[in-house]
Write a protein that holds these residues in place. Sequence first.
Motif, PDB file in Angstrom:
ATOM      1  N   GLU A 117       0.816  -1.221   0.000  1.00 34.87           N
ATOM      2  CA  GLU A 117       0.000   0.000   0.000  1.00 34.87           C
ATOM      3  C   GLU A 117       0.848   1.270   0.000  1.00 34.87           C
ATOM      4  O   GLU A 117       0.336   2.362  -0.211  1.00 34.87           O
ATOM      5  CB  GLU A 117      -0.965   0.006   1.197  1.00 34.87           C
ATOM      6  N   LEU A 118       2.150   1.135   0.199  1.00 30.26           N
ATOM      7  CA  LEU A 118       3.042   2.288   0.231  1.00 30.26           C
ATOM      8  C   LEU A 118       3.718   2.506  -1.108  1.00 30.26           C
ATOM      9  O   LEU A 118       4.017   1.556  -1.829  1.00 30.26           O
ATOM     10  CB  LEU A 118       4.126   2.094   1.298  1.00 30.26           C
ATOM     11  N   THR A 119       3.981   3.770  -1.403  1.00 32.86           N
ATOM     12  CA  THR A 119       4.745   4.092  -2.610  1.00 32.86           C
ATOM     13  C   THR A 119       6.223   3.847  -2.336  1.00 32.86           C
ATOM     14  O   THR A 119       6.641   3.675  -1.183  1.00 32.86           O
ATOM     15  CB  THR A 119       4.556   5.570  -3.011  1.00 32.86           C
ATOM     16  N   GLU A 120       7.025   3.867  -3.393  1.00 30.03           N
ATOM     17  CA  GLU A 120       8.464   3.675  -3.233  1.00 30.03           C
ATOM     18  C   GLU A 120       9.054   4.779  -2.361  1.00 30.03           C
ATOM     19  O   GLU A 120       9.907   4.517  -1.501  1.00 30.03           O
ATOM     20  CB  GLU A 120       9.155   3.644  -4.601  1.00 30.03           C
ATOM     21  N   ASP A 121       8.607   6.015  -2.557  1.00 33.04           N
ATOM     22  CA  ASP A 121       9.114   7.123  -1.747  1.00 33.04           C
ATOM     23  C   ASP A 121       8.751   6.947  -0.269  1.00 33.04           C
ATOM     24  O   ASP A 121       9.569   7.239   0.619  1.00 33.04           O
ATOM     25  CB  ASP A 121       8.582   8.465  -2.265  1.00 33.04           C
ATOM     26  N   LEU A 139      10.559   5.388   5.275  1.00 35.42           N
ATOM     27  CA  LEU A 139      10.551   4.482   6.428  1.00 35.42           C
ATOM     28  C   LEU A 139      11.924   3.856   6.648  1.00 35.42           C
ATOM     29  O   LEU A 139      12.371   3.703   7.786  1.00 35.42           O
ATOM     30  CB  LEU A 139       9.487   3.393   6.250  1.00 35.42           C
ATOM     31  N   LEU A 140      12.592   3.501   5.554  1.00 40.49           N
ATOM     32  CA  LEU A 140      13.943   2.941   5.672  1.00 40.49           C
ATOM     33  C   LEU A 140      14.920   3.981   6.212  1.00 40.49           C
ATOM     34  O   LEU A 140      15.804   3.658   7.008  1.00 40.49           O
ATOM     35  CB  LEU A 140      14.413   2.389   4.325  1.00 40.49           C
ATOM     36  N   PHE A 147      16.007  -1.997  -2.852  1.00 40.67           N
ATOM     37  CA  PHE A 147      14.797  -2.079  -3.682  1.00 40.67           C
ATOM     38  C   PHE A 147      14.981  -3.054  -4.840  1.00 40.67           C
ATOM     39  O   PHE A 147      14.085  -3.817  -5.172  1.00 40.67           O
ATOM     40  CB  PHE A 147      14.416  -0.689  -4.207  1.00 40.67           C
ATOM     41  N   GLU A 148      16.162  -3.044  -5.433  1.00 37.93           N
ATOM     42  CA  GLU A 148      16.425  -3.923  -6.569  1.00 37.93           C
ATOM     43  C   GLU A 148      16.473  -5.403  -6.150  1.00 37.93           C
ATOM     44  O   GLU A 148      16.064  -6.265  -6.908  1.00 37.93           O
ATOM     45  CB  GLU A 148      17.748  -3.553  -7.233  1.00 37.93           C
ATOM     46  N   THR A 149      16.984  -5.664  -4.959  1.00 39.63           N
ATOM     47  CA  THR A 149      17.237  -7.055  -4.577  1.00 39.63           C
ATOM     48  C   THR A 149      16.217  -7.651  -3.631  1.00 39.63           C
ATOM     49  O   THR A 149      16.011  -8.870  -3.649  1.00 39.63           O
ATOM     50  CB  THR A 149      18.622  -7.187  -3.927  1.00 39.63           C
TER      51      THR A 149
END
Length: 96
Positions: free
Chosen positions: A66-70, A75-76, A91-93
Amino acid sequence: GGFRQVLKKGDSMKRTNGIWTGIIALTLVAAGSIIGCEGAYPNALRAADGTPIRIEEIVEILGQEELTEDEKKDLLRELGITDEMLLDYLFETLQP
């Protein structure tokens, strides 16, 4: 005969005290090892305050559909990961 028995009992007490001293020393060493076990991973990913960042926490954030990448990156960052290249790599892995 009685005097020799007293000496033997005294020697026995010294041995017993020595054994207990050894057991206590080993227990303290073991307790110190357990308490300080985080130091065993000097290259662990850590937040700015020094707390370790666990992979489970990262995967949990990345798995929130439910969250966008941004929002996930924010959060990270709050978790303590601020390196942009590392964020991109995660994100890639790791993203499902």
